[in-house]
Design a protein around this motif. Structure first.
Motif, PDB file in Angstrom:
ATOM      1  N   MET A  28      19.231-125.311 -45.126  1.00  0.00           N
ATOM      2  CA  MET A  28      20.318-124.471 -45.578  1.00  0.00           C
ATOM      3  C   MET A  28      20.805-123.584 -44.436  1.00  0.00           C
ATOM      4  SD  MET A  28      20.594-125.560 -48.550  1.00  0.00           S
ATOM      5  CE  MET A  28      21.877-124.445 -49.057  1.00  0.00           C
ATOM      6  N   ARG A  29      22.081-123.263 -44.455  1.00  0.00           N
ATOM      7  CA  ARG A  29      22.677-122.458 -43.397  1.00  0.00           C
ATOM      8  C   ARG A  29      22.936-121.045 -43.887  1.00  0.00           C
ATOM      9  NH1 ARG A  29      27.454-126.864 -42.178  1.00  0.00           N
ATOM     10  NH2 ARG A  29      26.116-128.576 -41.600  1.00  0.00           N
ATOM     11  N   ALA A  30      22.831-120.089 -42.987  1.00  0.00           N
ATOM     12  CA  ALA A  30      23.200-118.713 -43.325  1.00  0.00           C
ATOM     13  C   ALA A  30      24.718-118.622 -43.356  1.00  0.00           C
ATOM     14  CB  ALA A  30      22.643-117.746 -42.286  1.00  0.00           C
ATOM     15  N   LEU A  31      25.255-117.943 -44.354  1.00  0.00           N
ATOM     16  CA  LEU A  31      26.686-117.849 -44.532  1.00  0.00           C
ATOM     17  C   LEU A  31      27.129-116.402 -44.366  1.00  0.00           C
ATOM     18  CD1 LEU A  31      27.033-120.104 -47.683  1.00  0.00           C
ATOM     19  CD2 LEU A  31      27.293-120.755 -45.301  1.00  0.00           C
ATOM     20  N   ILE A  32      28.158-116.164 -43.552  1.00  0.00           N
ATOM     21  CA  ILE A  32      28.701-114.831 -43.346  1.00  0.00           C
ATOM     22  C   ILE A  32      30.144-114.839 -43.827  1.00  0.00           C
ATOM     23  CG2 ILE A  32      29.261-113.055 -41.651  1.00  0.00           C
ATOM     24  CD1 ILE A  32      27.038-114.206 -39.902  1.00  0.00           C
ATOM     25  N   PHE A  33      30.487-113.936 -44.745  1.00  0.00           N
ATOM     26  CA  PHE A  33      31.827-113.880 -45.284  1.00  0.00           C
ATOM     27  C   PHE A  33      32.641-112.868 -44.499  1.00  0.00           C
ATOM     28  CE2 PHE A  33      29.029-115.156 -48.701  1.00  0.00           C
ATOM     29  CZ  PHE A  33      29.671-116.296 -49.153  1.00  0.00           C
ATOM     30  N   VAL A  34      33.808-113.290 -44.062  1.00  0.00           N
ATOM     31  CA  VAL A  34      34.708-112.392 -43.351  1.00  0.00           C
ATOM     32  C   VAL A  34      36.039-112.364 -44.078  1.00  0.00           C
ATOM     33  CG1 VAL A  34      33.606-112.802 -41.129  1.00  0.00           C
ATOM     34  CG2 VAL A  34      35.524-114.241 -41.830  1.00  0.00           C
ATOM     35  N   SER A  35      36.809-111.327 -43.826  1.00  0.00           N
ATOM     36  CA  SER A  35      38.091-111.176 -44.504  1.00  0.00           C
ATOM     37  C   SER A  35      39.124-112.091 -43.877  1.00  0.00           C
ATOM     38  CB  SER A  35      38.555-109.728 -44.404  1.00  0.00           C
ATOM     39  OG  SER A  35      39.806-109.588 -45.014  1.00  0.00           O
ATOM     40  N   LEU A  36      39.727-112.966 -44.714  1.00  0.00           N
ATOM     41  CA  LEU A  36      40.772-113.858 -44.264  1.00  0.00           C
ATOM     42  C   LEU A  36      41.836-113.928 -45.349  1.00  0.00           C
ATOM     43  CD1 LEU A  36      38.631-116.786 -42.861  1.00  0.00           C
ATOM     44  CD2 LEU A  36      40.082-115.273 -41.525  1.00  0.00           C
ATOM     45  N   THR A  84      36.146-108.734 -47.276  1.00  0.00           N
ATOM     46  CA  THR A  84      36.586-109.167 -48.589  1.00  0.00           C
ATOM     47  C   THR A  84      35.377-109.395 -49.477  1.00  0.00           C
ATOM     48  OG1 THR A  84      38.565-110.213 -47.695  1.00  0.00           O
ATOM     49  CG2 THR A  84      37.842-110.939 -49.864  1.00  0.00           C
ATOM     50  N   VAL A  85      35.412-108.847 -50.681  1.00  0.00           N
ATOM     51  CA  VAL A  85      34.317-108.970 -51.636  1.00  0.00           C
ATOM     52  C   VAL A  85      34.721-109.957 -52.724  1.00  0.00           C
ATOM     53  CG1 VAL A  85      32.896-107.754 -53.330  1.00  0.00           C
ATOM     54  CG2 VAL A  85      33.545-106.617 -51.192  1.00  0.00           C
ATOM     55  N   PHE A  86      33.843-110.904 -53.024  1.00  0.00           N
ATOM     56  CA  PHE A  86      34.095-111.870 -54.090  1.00  0.00           C
ATOM     57  C   PHE A  86      33.465-111.339 -55.370  1.00  0.00           C
ATOM     58  CE2 PHE A  86      33.877-114.326 -50.085  1.00  0.00           C
ATOM     59  CZ  PHE A  86      35.224-114.628 -50.002  1.00  0.00           C
ATOM     60  N   SER A  87      34.247-110.624 -56.144  1.00  0.00           N
ATOM     61  CA  SER A  87      33.754-109.898 -57.299  1.00  0.00           C
ATOM     62  C   SER A  87      33.560-110.809 -58.505  1.00  0.00           C
ATOM     63  CB  SER A  87      34.748-108.792 -57.663  1.00  0.00           C
ATOM     64  OG  SER A  87      35.969-109.378 -58.106  1.00  0.00           O
ATOM     65  N   THR A  88      32.953-110.249 -59.549  1.00  0.00           N
ATOM     66  CA  THR A  88      32.798-110.967 -60.809  1.00  0.00           C
ATOM     67  C   THR A  88      34.158-111.338 -61.378  1.00  0.00           C
ATOM     68  OG1 THR A  88      30.709-109.864 -61.293  1.00  0.00           O
ATOM     69  CG2 THR A  88      31.879-110.836 -63.152  1.00  0.00           C
ATOM     70  N   ASN A  89      35.128-110.434 -61.272  1.00  0.00           N
ATOM     71  CA  ASN A  89      36.476-110.734 -61.757  1.00  0.00           C
ATOM     72  C   ASN A  89      37.105-111.888 -60.995  1.00  0.00           C
ATOM     73  OD1 ASN A  89      36.397-108.708 -63.689  1.00  0.00           O
ATOM     74  ND2 ASN A  89      37.410-107.193 -62.393  1.00  0.00           N
ATOM     75  N   TYR A  90      36.848-111.945 -59.713  1.00  0.00           N
ATOM     76  CA  TYR A  90      37.347-113.044 -58.880  1.00  0.00           C
ATOM     77  C   TYR A  90      36.804-114.376 -59.388  1.00  0.00           C
ATOM     78  CZ  TYR A  90      37.891-115.787 -54.521  1.00  0.00           C
ATOM     79  OH  TYR A  90      38.203-116.741 -53.589  1.00  0.00           O
ATOM     80  N   SER A 136      44.537-114.383 -58.061  1.00  0.00           N
ATOM     81  CA  SER A 136      44.480-113.077 -57.409  1.00  0.00           C
ATOM     82  C   SER A 136      43.510-113.086 -56.242  1.00  0.00           C
ATOM     83  CB  SER A 136      44.033-112.026 -58.429  1.00  0.00           C
ATOM     84  OG  SER A 136      42.773-112.358 -58.964  1.00  0.00           O
ATOM     85  N   ALA A 137      43.772-112.257 -55.260  1.00  0.00           N
ATOM     86  CA  ALA A 137      42.915-112.177 -54.091  1.00  0.00           C
ATOM     87  C   ALA A 137      41.593-111.517 -54.453  1.00  0.00           C
ATOM     88  CB  ALA A 137      43.606-111.378 -52.985  1.00  0.00           C
ATOM     89  N   ALA A 138      40.606-111.734 -53.618  1.00  0.00           N
ATOM     90  CA  ALA A 138      39.306-111.113 -53.843  1.00  0.00           C
ATOM     91  C   ALA A 138      39.418-109.608 -53.704  1.00  0.00           C
ATOM     92  CB  ALA A 138      38.296-111.668 -52.838  1.00  0.00           C
ATOM     93  N   THR A 139      38.493-108.916 -54.331  1.00  0.00           N
ATOM     94  CA  THR A 139      38.473-107.462 -54.277  1.00  0.00           C
ATOM     95  C   THR A 139      38.243-106.973 -52.851  1.00  0.00           C
ATOM     96  OG1 THR A 139      37.584-107.394 -56.505  1.00  0.00           O
ATOM     97  CG2 THR A 139      37.325-105.411 -55.166  1.00  0.00           C
ATOM     98  N   ASN A 140      39.002-106.016 -52.404  1.00  0.00           N
ATOM     99  CA  ASN A 140      38.832-105.460 -51.066  1.00  0.00           C
ATOM    100  C   ASN A 140      37.810-104.337 -51.094  1.00  0.00           C
ATOM    101  OD1 ASN A 140      40.682-107.078 -49.660  1.00  0.00           O
ATOM    102  ND2 ASN A 140      42.377-105.885 -50.512  1.00  0.00           N
ATOM    103  N   TRP A 141      36.856-104.400 -50.201  1.00  0.00           N
ATOM    104  CA  TRP A 141      35.845-103.362 -50.079  1.00  0.00           C
ATOM    105  C   TRP A 141      36.503-102.113 -49.514  1.00  0.00           C
ATOM    106  CZ3 TRP A 141      32.348-102.211 -45.540  1.00  0.00           C
ATOM    107  CH2 TRP A 141      31.316-101.342 -45.917  1.00  0.00           C
ATOM    108  N   SER A 142      36.108-100.946 -50.014  1.00  0.00           N
ATOM    109  CA  SER A 142      36.764 -99.694 -49.610  1.00  0.00           C
ATOM    110  C   SER A 142      36.111 -99.047 -48.399  1.00  0.00           C
ATOM    111  CB  SER A 142      36.748 -98.706 -50.788  1.00  0.00           C
ATOM    112  OG  SER A 142      35.414 -98.431 -51.184  1.00  0.00           O
ATOM    113  N   GLY A 143      35.136 -99.729 -47.791  1.00  0.00           N
ATOM    114  CA  GLY A 143      34.469 -99.173 -46.622  1.00  0.00           C
ATOM    115  C   GLY A 143      35.327 -99.256 -45.378  1.00  0.00           C
TER     116      GLY A 143
END
Length: 204
Positions: free
Chosen positions: A2-10, A35-41, A23-30
């Protein structure tokens, strides 16, 4: 492996075909551009799959076919038929990781006989004996994915760039999607997997 996966905003793609235009993924406010892949997403993607004639829906994370890492979420319902297929060595390995629900990876030999099968799941399904988090599929292996629970979701990762002129190769012995033969074949494969893993009928 298995590979390590890093999510970046695109930015999200708006391509033709199966790619969702939700709809787009939830944006983290930090302070970082993440980009955060939320439950709603995920819920939105699952709802689109349930309403699709093909009973599945994918949503790309990568920005274009030219990206060196192609990755997408794929929501699949149990009555969705993905014809057995394989990828060429030029396309490389395909990594799949369960995000939600319960699915089965089914491997076939050149004659269309099931040679291997693996349950992959997340959440409550991941605690079951014999359920993996995901798998790395090498080229030239005939395979399909079955959803054994409604609103199951995978994360798929492949090397890029993606050439739309070099699609996956559908198995010559696999029924064409959308035909009565495809429905019967799909049900027969699901039944074999459920018989092999008797408890998956009670997994919900």
């Amino acid at each position: 492996m298995m590979r390590a996966l890093i999510f970046v905003s695109l930015p999200q793609m708006n391509q033709s075909g199966d790619n969702a235009k939700g709809s787009a993924a939830t944006n983290w406010s930090g302070s970082m551009d993440i980009t955060v892949f939320s439950t709603n997403y995920l819920n939105d993607l699952a709802e689109q799959a349930a309403g699709s004639p093909r009973r599945r829906q994918n949503r790309n994370v990568h920005a274009s076919y030219a990206d060196p890492c192609q990755r997408m979420f794929n929501a699949i319902d149990p009555d969705s038929y993905l014809a057995p297929h394989r990828h060429s060595p030029l396309q490389g390995n395909e990594t799949i990781v369960a995000v939600r629900g319960l699915l089965a990876l089914v491997i076939f030999d050149d004659l269309g006989r099931i040679s291997e099968s693996l349950l992959i799941g997340a959440g409550h399904c991941s605690a079951r004996e014999g359920v993996a988090a995901g798998a790395d599929i090498p080229p030239l292996r005939w395979h399909t994915i079955l959803a054994l629970e409604a609103a199951s979701i995978l994360l798929e990762v492949k090397a890029g760039p993606f050439d739309p002129q070099m699609p996956k190769e559908v198995a010559p012995w696999a029924p064409e999607e959308g035909t009565p033969d495809a429905h019967r074949y799909h049900q027969s494969v699901i039944e074999r997997i459920r018989q092999q893993f008797e408890w998956c009928e009670r997994s919900k």
